[in-house]
Write a protein that holds these residues in place. Sequence first.
Motif, PDB file in Angstrom:
ATOM      1  N   LYS A   1       0.909  -1.154  -0.044  1.00 22.53           N
ATOM      2  CA  LYS A   1       0.008  -0.104  -0.013  1.00 22.53           C
ATOM      3  C   LYS A   1       0.989   1.191  -0.081  1.00 22.53           C
ATOM      4  O   LYS A   1       1.827   1.418   0.816  1.00 22.53           O
ATOM      5  N   ASP A   2       0.639   2.173  -0.908  1.00 23.86           N
ATOM      6  CA  ASP A   2       1.168   3.560  -1.005  1.00 23.86           C
ATOM      7  C   ASP A   2       2.730   3.302  -1.473  1.00 23.86           C
ATOM      8  O   ASP A   2       3.580   4.154  -1.258  1.00 23.86           O
ATOM      9  N   GLY A   3       3.074   2.090  -2.115  1.00 29.01           N
ATOM     10  CA  GLY A   3       4.280   1.771  -2.580  1.00 29.01           C
ATOM     11  C   GLY A   3       5.489   1.351  -1.480  1.00 29.01           C
ATOM     12  O   GLY A   3       6.523   1.368  -1.822  1.00 29.01           O
ATOM     13  N   LYS A   4       4.663   1.235  -0.151  1.00 30.80           N
ATOM     14  CA  LYS A   4       5.636   0.390   0.698  1.00 30.80           C
ATOM     15  C   LYS A   4       6.220  -0.914   0.533  1.00 30.80           C
ATOM     16  O   LYS A   4       5.351  -1.666   0.329  1.00 30.80           O
ATOM     17  N   LYS A   5       7.434  -1.174   0.611  1.00 34.32           N
ATOM     18  CA  LYS A   5       7.953  -2.436   0.246  1.00 34.32           C
ATOM     19  C   LYS A   5       7.772  -3.240   1.354  1.00 34.32           C
ATOM     20  O   LYS A   5       7.669  -2.992   2.816  1.00 34.32           O
ATOM     21  N   PHE A   6       7.608  -4.493   1.302  1.00 37.04           N
ATOM     22  CA  PHE A   6       7.539  -5.737   2.098  1.00 37.04           C
ATOM     23  C   PHE A   6       7.997  -6.891   1.744  1.00 37.04           C
ATOM     24  O   PHE A   6       8.232  -7.088   0.364  1.00 37.04           O
ATOM     25  N   LYS A   7       8.240  -7.778   2.357  1.00 30.11           N
ATOM     26  CA  LYS A   7       8.585  -9.263   2.107  1.00 30.11           C
ATOM     27  C   LYS A   7       7.654 -10.136   1.832  1.00 30.11           C
ATOM     28  O   LYS A   7       6.986 -10.525   2.947  1.00 30.11           O
TER      29      LYS A   7
ATOM     30  N   TYR B   1       5.465   0.357 -15.299  1.00 27.71           N
ATOM     31  CA  TYR B   1       4.134   0.696 -15.568  1.00 27.71           C
ATOM     32  C   TYR B   1       3.913   1.894 -16.515  1.00 27.71           C
ATOM     33  O   TYR B   1       4.848   2.825 -16.500  1.00 27.71           O
ATOM     34  N   LYS B   2       3.364   1.726 -17.489  1.00 27.63           N
ATOM     35  CA  LYS B   2       3.232   2.674 -18.599  1.00 27.63           C
ATOM     36  C   LYS B   2       2.234   4.058 -18.364  1.00 27.63           C
ATOM     37  O   LYS B   2       2.635   5.128 -18.871  1.00 27.63           O
ATOM     38  N   PHE B   3       1.572   3.647 -17.304  1.00 25.53           N
ATOM     39  CA  PHE B   3       0.549   4.977 -17.050  1.00 25.53           C
ATOM     40  C   PHE B   3       0.334   5.167 -15.661  1.00 25.53           C
ATOM     41  O   PHE B   3       0.561   4.133 -14.703  1.00 25.53           O
ATOM     42  N   GLU B   4       0.157   6.235 -15.291  1.00 30.10           N
ATOM     43  CA  GLU B   4       0.079   6.401 -13.907  1.00 30.10           C
ATOM     44  C   GLU B   4      -1.377   5.788 -13.127  1.00 30.10           C
ATOM     45  O   GLU B   4      -1.003   5.491 -11.835  1.00 30.10           O
ATOM     46  N   SER B   5      -2.217   5.679 -13.857  1.00 29.21           N
ATOM     47  CA  SER B   5      -3.226   4.931 -13.256  1.00 29.21           C
ATOM     48  C   SER B   5      -2.978   3.311 -13.121  1.00 29.21           C
ATOM     49  O   SER B   5      -3.685   2.889 -12.246  1.00 29.21           O
ATOM     50  N   ASP B   6      -1.826   2.909 -13.640  1.00 29.21           N
ATOM     51  CA  ASP B   6      -1.550   1.637 -13.147  1.00 29.21           C
ATOM     52  C   ASP B   6      -0.983   1.707 -11.642  1.00 29.21           C
ATOM     53  O   ASP B   6      -1.144   0.386 -11.037  1.00 29.21           O
ATOM     54  N   LYS B   7      -0.597   2.541 -11.433  1.00 28.37           N
ATOM     55  CA  LYS B   7      -0.189   2.816  -9.875  1.00 28.37           C
ATOM     56  C   LYS B   7      -1.014   2.715  -8.753  1.00 28.37           C
ATOM     57  O   LYS B   7      -0.834   2.739  -7.718  1.00 28.37           O
ATOM     58  N   TRP B   8      -2.453   2.964  -9.147  1.00 28.16           N
ATOM     59  CA  TRP B   8      -3.532   2.860  -8.454  1.00 28.16           C
ATOM     60  C   TRP B   8      -3.603   1.906  -7.618  1.00 28.16           C
ATOM     61  O   TRP B   8      -4.640   1.751  -6.736  1.00 28.16           O
ATOM     62  N   ARG B   9      -3.181   0.654  -8.166  1.00 32.97           N
ATOM     63  CA  ARG B   9      -3.585  -0.318  -7.709  1.00 32.97           C
ATOM     64  C   ARG B   9      -2.898  -0.519  -6.111  1.00 32.97           C
ATOM     65  O   ARG B   9      -3.015  -1.640  -5.464  1.00 32.97           O
ATOM     66  N   MET B  10      -1.889   0.233  -5.881  1.00 38.27           N
ATOM     67  CA  MET B  10      -1.206   0.318  -4.709  1.00 38.27           C
ATOM     68  C   MET B  10      -1.819   1.238  -3.760  1.00 38.27           C
ATOM     69  O   MET B  10      -1.202   1.785  -2.711  1.00 38.27           O
ATOM     70  N   LYS B  11      -3.133   1.734  -4.197  1.00 37.20           N
ATOM     71  CA  LYS B  11      -3.961   2.564  -3.173  1.00 37.20           C
ATOM     72  C   LYS B  11      -4.388   1.793  -1.917  1.00 37.20           C
ATOM     73  O   LYS B  11      -4.713   2.488  -0.920  1.00 37.20           O
ATOM     74  N   VAL B  12      -4.618   0.581  -2.002  1.00 35.86           N
ATOM     75  CA  VAL B  12      -5.157  -0.411  -0.899  1.00 35.86           C
ATOM     76  C   VAL B  12      -3.980  -1.567  -0.701  1.00 35.86           C
ATOM     77  O   VAL B  12      -3.125  -1.469  -1.670  1.00 35.86           O
TER      78      VAL B  12
END
Length: 228
Positions: A77-83, A162-173
């Motif tokens: 979520k929000d691009g936070k990395k985890f294992k 990711y080609k589009f900014e909307s692709d990153k919306w997957r990391m909203k949750v």
Amino acid sequence: MIPPNTSMAKDLSKYHIPDDQFVYKEKRVFQFVKRGFDIFNALLALILLSPLLIIVAIIIKCYDRGPVFFKQERMGKDGKKFKMIKFRSMRVGAEGELHGLMDRNEASGPLFKIKDDPRITKPGKFIRKTSIDELPQLFNILGGSMSFVGPRPALEREVEAYKFESDKWRMKVKPGLTCIWQVSGRSNLPFAEQVEMDKYYIVHRNVLLDLKILFLTVPAVLTSDGAE
């Protein structure tokens, strides 16, 4: 993880949300209920499945003496990395062989997938087909980096592609053990359609939708229909 469900895959256009209409809402009450559900059911599943987890761990260890678990850095979520934790289904050093297999990639977008991946071990084929390799992610769910339902966690190299900014919306949750497109078309769906369905889930997520996805997940795993 989950094979196609034709009833949900008949009309993929209904999952399309134009970028200018995508609105993210935090839904705090839902998130509170969802977290409680995750903790209770992850604990329950780990207790009930502990004999199976132990047996699988022994088989993997005895096969080639390599590590039982495969831990891979993913984007949460929000691009936070985890294992992310999985049972190891490939031979030791498999990630280092990826570059040499890229010309055989059958997946669209930034994803990687090939049929009969030569890196998969004999026990690995079985635990992948039955989705047993995913069960250690119950620890991720218990720890809070994942949920039972949500977009599947992406690799950093996939996010960078990711080609589009909307692709990153997957990391909203929070990423999930299972997701809406896995019960609607599995990895057979093109990457762009996976993103569309993840966006649909993010906008419409609620308790009933989560339960529906989980309900469709259970028989699919038990029957191994469409598993790789």
